[in-house]
Design a protein around this motif. Structure first.
Motif, PDB file in Angstrom:
ATOM      1  N   GLU A  73       0.840  -1.205   0.000  1.00  0.00           N
ATOM      2  CA  GLU A  73       0.000   0.000   0.000  1.00  0.00           C
ATOM      3  C   GLU A  73       0.874   1.254   0.000  1.00  0.00           C
ATOM      4  O   GLU A  73       0.617   2.214  -0.727  1.00  0.00           O
ATOM      5  CB  GLU A  73      -0.893   0.022   1.249  1.00  0.00           C
ATOM      6  CG  GLU A  73      -1.807  -1.185   1.384  1.00  0.00           C
ATOM      7  CD  GLU A  73      -2.975  -1.149   0.412  1.00  0.00           C
ATOM      8  OE1 GLU A  73      -3.399  -0.042   0.043  1.00  0.00           O
ATOM      9  OE2 GLU A  73      -3.436  -2.230  -0.003  1.00  0.00           O
ATOM     10  N   LEU A  74       1.935   1.220   0.844  1.00  0.00           N
ATOM     11  CA  LEU A  74       2.829   2.381   0.913  1.00  0.00           C
ATOM     12  C   LEU A  74       3.633   2.520  -0.372  1.00  0.00           C
ATOM     13  O   LEU A  74       3.834   3.620  -0.877  1.00  0.00           O
ATOM     14  CB  LEU A  74       3.769   2.245   2.112  1.00  0.00           C
ATOM     15  CG  LEU A  74       3.069   2.243   3.482  1.00  0.00           C
ATOM     16  CD1 LEU A  74       4.040   1.830   4.584  1.00  0.00           C
ATOM     17  CD2 LEU A  74       2.507   3.632   3.786  1.00  0.00           C
ATOM     18  N   ALA A  75       4.078   1.370  -0.912  1.00  0.00           N
ATOM     19  CA  ALA A  75       4.952   1.410  -2.079  1.00  0.00           C
ATOM     20  C   ALA A  75       4.210   1.872  -3.333  1.00  0.00           C
ATOM     21  O   ALA A  75       4.833   2.286  -4.306  1.00  0.00           O
ATOM     22  CB  ALA A  75       5.580   0.037  -2.325  1.00  0.00           C
ATOM     23  N   ARG A  76       2.887   1.775  -3.318  1.00  0.00           N
ATOM     24  CA  ARG A  76       2.123   2.282  -4.468  1.00  0.00           C
ATOM     25  C   ARG A  76       2.461   3.744  -4.731  1.00  0.00           C
ATOM     26  O   ARG A  76       2.490   4.186  -5.867  1.00  0.00           O
ATOM     27  CB  ARG A  76       0.633   2.163  -4.175  1.00  0.00           C
ATOM     28  CG  ARG A  76       0.063   0.824  -4.482  1.00  0.00           C
ATOM     29  CD  ARG A  76      -1.202   0.961  -5.304  1.00  0.00           C
ATOM     30  NE  ARG A  76      -2.269   1.590  -4.540  1.00  0.00           N
ATOM     31  CZ  ARG A  76      -3.180   0.913  -3.846  1.00  0.00           C
ATOM     32  NH1 ARG A  76      -3.148  -0.376  -3.838  1.00  0.00           N
ATOM     33  NH2 ARG A  76      -4.119   1.535  -3.195  1.00  0.00           N
ATOM     34  N   TYR A  77       2.682   4.488  -3.630  1.00  0.00           N
ATOM     35  CA  TYR A  77       3.032   5.901  -3.783  1.00  0.00           C
ATOM     36  C   TYR A  77       4.530   6.102  -3.815  1.00  0.00           C
ATOM     37  O   TYR A  77       5.049   6.875  -4.608  1.00  0.00           O
ATOM     38  CB  TYR A  77       2.422   6.712  -2.629  1.00  0.00           C
ATOM     39  CG  TYR A  77       0.927   6.552  -2.561  1.00  0.00           C
ATOM     40  CD1 TYR A  77       0.114   7.283  -3.432  1.00  0.00           C
ATOM     41  CD2 TYR A  77       0.332   5.659  -1.685  1.00  0.00           C
ATOM     42  CE1 TYR A  77      -1.259   7.122  -3.406  1.00  0.00           C
ATOM     43  CE2 TYR A  77      -1.038   5.498  -1.659  1.00  0.00           C
ATOM     44  CZ  TYR A  77      -1.827   6.227  -2.516  1.00  0.00           C
ATOM     45  OH  TYR A  77      -3.183   6.054  -2.504  1.00  0.00           O
ATOM     46  N   ALA A  78       5.246   5.396  -2.937  1.00  0.00           N
ATOM     47  CA  ALA A  78       6.671   5.672  -2.761  1.00  0.00           C
ATOM     48  C   ALA A  78       7.528   5.087  -3.880  1.00  0.00           C
ATOM     49  O   ALA A  78       8.657   5.524  -4.070  1.00  0.00           O
ATOM     50  CB  ALA A  78       7.130   5.129  -1.418  1.00  0.00           C
ATOM     51  N   GLY A  79       7.015   4.120  -4.619  1.00  0.00           N
ATOM     52  CA  GLY A  79       7.746   3.570  -5.761  1.00  0.00           C
ATOM     53  C   GLY A  79       9.142   3.124  -5.381  1.00  0.00           C
ATOM     54  O   GLY A  79       9.332   2.338  -4.453  1.00  0.00           O
ATOM     55  N   ALA A  80      10.133   3.656  -6.105  1.00  0.00           N
ATOM     56  CA  ALA A  80      11.519   3.253  -5.872  1.00  0.00           C
ATOM     57  C   ALA A  80      11.973   3.567  -4.455  1.00  0.00           C
ATOM     58  O   ALA A  80      12.904   2.949  -3.955  1.00  0.00           O
ATOM     59  CB  ALA A  80      12.437   3.931  -6.885  1.00  0.00           C
ATOM     60  N   GLY A  81      11.301   4.528  -3.803  1.00  0.00           N
ATOM     61  CA  GLY A  81      11.655   4.863  -2.423  1.00  0.00           C
ATOM     62  C   GLY A  81      11.524   3.682  -1.482  1.00  0.00           C
ATOM     63  O   GLY A  81      12.187   3.621  -0.449  1.00  0.00           O
ATOM     64  N   MET A  82      10.648   2.753  -1.819  1.00  0.00           N
ATOM     65  CA  MET A  82      10.509   1.565  -0.980  1.00  0.00           C
ATOM     66  C   MET A  82      11.001   0.302  -1.660  1.00  0.00           C
ATOM     67  O   MET A  82      11.008  -0.769  -1.080  1.00  0.00           O
ATOM     68  CB  MET A  82       9.050   1.381  -0.549  1.00  0.00           C
ATOM     69  CG  MET A  82       8.682   2.448   0.477  1.00  0.00           C
ATOM     70  SD  MET A  82       7.060   2.246   1.159  1.00  0.00           S
ATOM     71  CE  MET A  82       7.311   0.867   2.270  1.00  0.00           C
ATOM     72  N   LEU A  83      11.405   0.428  -2.919  1.00  0.00           N
ATOM     73  CA  LEU A  83      11.913  -0.717  -3.662  1.00  0.00           C
ATOM     74  C   LEU A  83      13.420  -0.850  -3.455  1.00  0.00           C
ATOM     75  O   LEU A  83      13.962  -1.941  -3.319  1.00  0.00           O
ATOM     76  CB  LEU A  83      11.602  -0.499  -5.155  1.00  0.00           C
ATOM     77  CG  LEU A  83      11.763  -1.672  -6.094  1.00  0.00           C
ATOM     78  CD1 LEU A  83      10.682  -2.698  -5.832  1.00  0.00           C
ATOM     79  CD2 LEU A  83      11.689  -1.190  -7.545  1.00  0.00           C
ATOM     80  N   VAL A  84      14.105   0.300  -3.445  1.00  0.00           N
ATOM     81  CA  VAL A  84      15.565   0.319  -3.497  1.00  0.00           C
ATOM     82  C   VAL A  84      16.240   0.049  -2.146  1.00  0.00           C
ATOM     83  O   VAL A  84      17.238  -0.662  -2.093  1.00  0.00           O
ATOM     84  CB  VAL A  84      16.037   1.662  -4.112  1.00  0.00           C
ATOM     85  CG1 VAL A  84      17.536   1.838  -3.962  1.00  0.00           C
ATOM     86  CG2 VAL A  84      15.627   1.722  -5.582  1.00  0.00           C
ATOM     87  N   PRO A  85      15.718   0.573  -1.034  1.00  0.00           N
ATOM     88  CA  PRO A  85      16.352   0.224   0.247  1.00  0.00           C
ATOM     89  C   PRO A  85      16.263  -1.283   0.507  1.00  0.00           C
ATOM     90  O   PRO A  85      15.431  -1.970  -0.109  1.00  0.00           O
ATOM     91  CB  PRO A  85      15.535   1.002   1.285  1.00  0.00           C
ATOM     92  CG  PRO A  85      14.919   2.114   0.525  1.00  0.00           C
ATOM     93  CD  PRO A  85      14.646   1.568  -0.843  1.00  0.00           C
ATOM     94  N   ILE A  86      17.072  -1.772   1.427  1.00  0.00           N
ATOM     95  CA  ILE A  86      17.118  -3.210   1.735  1.00  0.00           C
ATOM     96  C   ILE A  86      15.732  -3.741   2.111  1.00  0.00           C
ATOM     97  O   ILE A  86      15.429  -4.921   1.938  1.00  0.00           O
ATOM     98  CB  ILE A  86      18.148  -3.458   2.876  1.00  0.00           C
ATOM     99  CG1 ILE A  86      18.403  -4.942   3.097  1.00  0.00           C
ATOM    100  CG2 ILE A  86      17.701  -2.832   4.176  1.00  0.00           C
ATOM    101  CD1 ILE A  86      19.425  -5.510   2.182  1.00  0.00           C
TER     102      ILE A  86
END
Lengths: 337, 118, 162
Positions: free
Chosen positions: C89-102
Motif C-alpha cells: 500500500e505504501l509502495a504504491r506511492y513511494a515507488g523506488a523509495g521503498m523498492l531500493v532500500p534493503i
C-alpha cells in the motif's frame, strides 16, 4: 451450398434467436464499492470467500453464479445440455472445478477476458443448430489469482503505470434457452486473432483495441448496419486508453462510435475515486457487467438492441518474457430486448 | 549532519532508480532496476568508488541495494586478499550473510504467521 | 487530413502506425510526483537506518557490524509490514523509495512466499522465497565474485609468508 445462417466474412444470424432466460452476477468487495453495485446479485466482501486459497474462492464464485442462474430459471443441472465456461487461470481450473461440481456436459473455453462472449456465441449456435435446449455459460476472474499468475505477488511493493487495469473479482453466468421470455441473441461475430505489435503487458487496452475494432467493423459491414442501429456498443475491458484507441481506429474505418460506445472496464469502477488507473479488466469484468447491468437494461426495455463485444489479450507471462507481441481477440454478439 | 547526508544520498539513489523505471521502456521492470543497482554498487565498490560514499553518507549508502552490492564485492575482494582463490568464493556471500539469512528466516516465518490480504 | 492509421496499408505499416498512435496517447507516469515520493520516502528510510546504525555504534559495535545489524532490523520491519499487507500500500506511492532500500529486497522475498503458503512449505514457501529476489542475489554474487577474481589475479600481492 453455402451455410444458410452465415453472413459475410465472419458473422452468423440465428434463425430462431436463443433466449437469455436468466443471469447471475457475483462481485467482490471493490466492485461492490463501484457504481454498478445495485446490479449485482451478491457482493462478496471476503476475497477468500471462506476458502483457504484465492483459487478456491474464485472457483466458488463461479460455481455459485452458475447455480444461481439455474435457480432463477427453476432448472436442475441435469436439465442443461451443455456448460460452456472459462477463466484466466492456467488450465482454466476455476471453470474445470466448477464443472466437476455441477456435472453438466462441459466444454472448457479460453478466450481470456472475451470468454463470456465466446460462450454466448457458441451457446447460441448450439441451441439454434438444434443441439441443445439449454446451455449454461459462465466466466470468472479474481484480482489476486490473476495478479499472482500474470504480474507480481499481491503484497509486492510495485508501482502501476497509468495504463494498468484492475482485474475484477467476480463471476457471471448466463442461462440460454431455445424458447422462453427474455432478451434474445440474434447474431454473433467470431473474431480473428489480431496483433498490431503491442508488447506492454501493463497496457492491455492498447493490445486489445485493434481486435475490438476489427470485429466491430467486420460485424457492421457483414450485416450492412450502422453504428446508429445499436443503442449501445459495449466492449469488455479496454479501459480508458483502449477505448480512446478503439474510437480512433473505428474512425479510420469510417465508423464514428462516439456516445454509443461504452466499456465494461470503465463502468464497473469509479476511476476518480477507486485507484484503478485505466479501469477494470479480467474475465469477470464483462461477465458481471453483462449479466448484471446489461441484462437488466435489456429486460426492462431501456436498451433495445446492443452489440456486446468481449475482448481478450491472448498472452502468457512466458511469451511476454520471450519478447513476443500480444495477440488479442474479440467476439461480438447482438442482444435484442 | 550525518542524518541529513543519509537522507540526501539515500533519497537521491532512490530518485535515480525511479527515473530509470519511469523514463525507460516498459521492458525495464523493477527487477531489472534492482539488479542494475546491486551490480552497479558492486562494480563501483570494486573500483574503490563506493567506500568514500559510505564514509560520507553512512546508512544513506549502505541501506540502498547498491550498498548490498558494495558489501558483496568488498567481501569477495577482502577474501581474495586474505585467503586467495578460496576467499574469492567465500568472501562475498559471507559478508552479506546476515542480511540474506534475515530475509530468509523472517520471510519464512512471515509466511507461516500471516495470510496475504490480496 | 493525414490519416494516422490506414487499414489499407500492409500489416507492417499498420503496426508502425498503430504503435505511434499508442505512444501519442499513452501518458507518461507522473514522473515529478513519483520522484518526489521516491526521494522523500527513500531518504527517510535511510535516515531511520542511520538512526539505528548510530544506536548500535553507541552500544559499542563497529560501523560495519552496526550496518549489518541495521540491515537485520530493517529486513524484520519490512517482513512484518509485508505480512500485515501494508508494504504494498505504501509502495504504491513511494515507488523506488521503498523498492531500493534493503526493505524492498525483504519485501520481494516475503511477498511471493506469503502467497505460496497455500502450496505447502517446501514446494510453496521454500521454492518461492527467491522468486522475485533471486536475480538480485545472482547478479550481486556473480559481480562480487568477478571483482574478487580480478583482484586475486591482478591486485596487489600480499607479502610472502602472510
Amino acid at each position: 451450398m453455402p451455410a444458410p445462417k452465415r453472413i459475410g466474412s465472419q458473422t452468423v444470424a440465428f434463425a430462431q434467436p436463443p433466449v437469455i432466460l436468466a443471469t447471475a452476477a457475483l462481485a467482490g468487495a471493490k466492485e461492490g464499492q463501484g457504481p454498478l453495485r445495485p446490479t449485482f446479485d451478491k457482493v462478496i466482501e471476503d476475497p477468500y470467500y471462506g476458502e483457504d486459497s484465492w483459487e478456491k474462492a474464485e472457483r466458488r464464485f463461479l460455481q455459485e453464479a452458475l447455480e444461481k442462474a439455474l435457480a432463477k430459471a427453476n432448472l436442475r443441472p441435469e436439465q442443461v445440455d451443455y456448460l460452456l465456461a472459462g477463466d484466466l487461470l492456467n488450465q482454466i481450473v476455476a471453470a474445470n472445478f466448477a464443472a466437476r461440481a455441477l456435472g453438466i456436459p462441459y466444454v472448457g473455453l479460453y478466450g481470456a477476458c472475451a470468454t463470456i462472449y465466446e460462450g454466448l456465441a457458441l451457446g447460441a449456435m448450439l441451441i439454434d443448430g438444434g443441439f441443445a435446449d439449454y446451455v449454461l455459460i459462465g466466466s470468472s476472474s479474481h484480482y489476486s489469482t490473476a495478479e499472482r499468475q500474470f504480474r507480481f505477488p499481491t503484497e509486492h511493493g510495485s508501482q502501476r503505470p497509468p495504463t494498468a487495469q484492475w482485474t475484477v473479482t467476480g463471476a457471471g453466468a448466463i442461462l440460454l434457452g431455445r424458447q422462453g421470455k427474455g432478451p434474445r441473441v440474434t447474431h454473433a461475430t467470431i473474431g480473428r486473432v489480431i496483433d498490431l505489435g503491442s508488447t506492454d503487458p501493463m497496457n492491455m487496452g492498447a493490445a486489445m483495441a485493434p481486435a475490438a475494432a476489427n470485429t466491430i467493423v467486420s460485424h457492421l459491414s457483414d450485416l450492412g448496419r450502422q453504428v446508429t442501429d445499436y443503442d449501445l456498443i459495449l466492449t469488455g475491458d479496454l479501459g480508458y486508453y483502449g477505448r480512446e484507441l478503439l474510437l480512433a481506429l473505428c474512425r479510420e474505418y469510417g465508423y464514428e462510435l462516439g456516445e454509443r460506445h461504452n466499456d465494461c472496464g470503465l463502468m464497473i469502477f469509479d476511476r476518480q475515486k477507486q485507484d484503478v488507473h485505466a479501469g477494470g479488466s479480467g474475465c469477470g469484468c464483462p461477465a458481471v457487467v453483462t449479466c448484471g447491468y446489461l441484462f437488466q437494461e435489456l429486460s426492462a426495455g431501456r436498451l433495445r438492441r446492443v452489440l456486446g463485444i468481449g475482448t481478450g489479450a491472448l498472452m502468457s507471462p512466458i511469451t511476454t518474457k520471450q519478447g513476443d507481441t500480444i495477440p488479442a481477440i474479440a467476439h461480438a454478439v447482438v442482444l435484442e430486448a | 549532519m550525518l542524518f541529513l547526508k543519509a537522507f540526501l544520498v539515500g533519497g537521491f539513489i532512490c530518485l535515480l532508480a525511479q527515473l530509470l523505471m519511469d523514463l525507460t521502456s516498459h521492458k525495464v521492470t523493477p527487477a531489472h532496476v534492482l539488479v542494475g543497482l546491486v551490480t552497479t554498487g558492486a562494480v563501483l565498490s570494486a573500483l574503490g568508488l563506493y567506500e568514500p560514499l559510505v564514509k560520507f553518507a553512512g546508512a544513506g549508502a549502505t541501506v540502498p541495494l547498491t550498498g548490498f552490492g558494495h558489501l558483496l564485492a568488498q567481501g569477495a575482494i577482502k577474501g581474495a586478499a586474505r585467503e586467495g582463490l578460496l576467499g574469492v568464493f567465500r568472501g562475498g556471500v559471507a559478508s552479506a550473510a546476515a542480511g540474506i539469512t534475515a530475509a530468509v528466516v523472517f520471510g519464512y516465518f512471515a509466511a507461516l504467521l500471516f495470510r496475504p490480504k490480496g | 487530413m493525414v490519416r494516422q492509421f490506414d487499414p489499407s496499408q500492409p500489416l507492417e505499416m499498420q503496426k508502425r502506425q498503430y504503435q505511434q498512435m499508442v505512444n501519442r496517447l499513452v501518458p507518461r507516469p507522473p514522473v515529478w510526483r513519483n520522484c518526489l515520493w521516491a526521494f522523500g520516502v527513500g531518504g527517510l528510510i535511510c535516515t531511520a537506518g542511520q538512526g539505528i546504525v548510530s544506536f548500535f555504534q553507541g552500544v559499542g559495535l563497529s560501523f560495519l557490524d552496526a550496518a549489518t545489524a541495521t540491515s537485520i532490523v530493517l529486513v524484520f520491519l519490512a517482513a512484518f509490514l509485508t505480512g500485515l499487507g501494508l508494504y504494498d500500500e505504501l509502495a504504491r506511492y513511494a515507488g523506488a523509495g521503498m523498492l531500493v532500500p534493503i526493505t524492498g529486497f525483504a519485501n520481494a522475498m516475503v511477498a511471493p512466499a506469503l502467497e505460496a503458503r497455500t502450496e505447502g512449505l517446501v514446494l510453496g514457501v521454500g521454492a518461492r522465497l527467491f522468486a522475485v529476489a533471486g536475480p538480485i542475489l545472482v547478479f550481486g554474487i556473480v559481480t562480487a565474485w568477478l571483482s574478487g577474481l580480478i583482484y586475486y589475479l591482478f591486485g596487489p600481492r600480499p607479502p610472502l609468508g602472510s
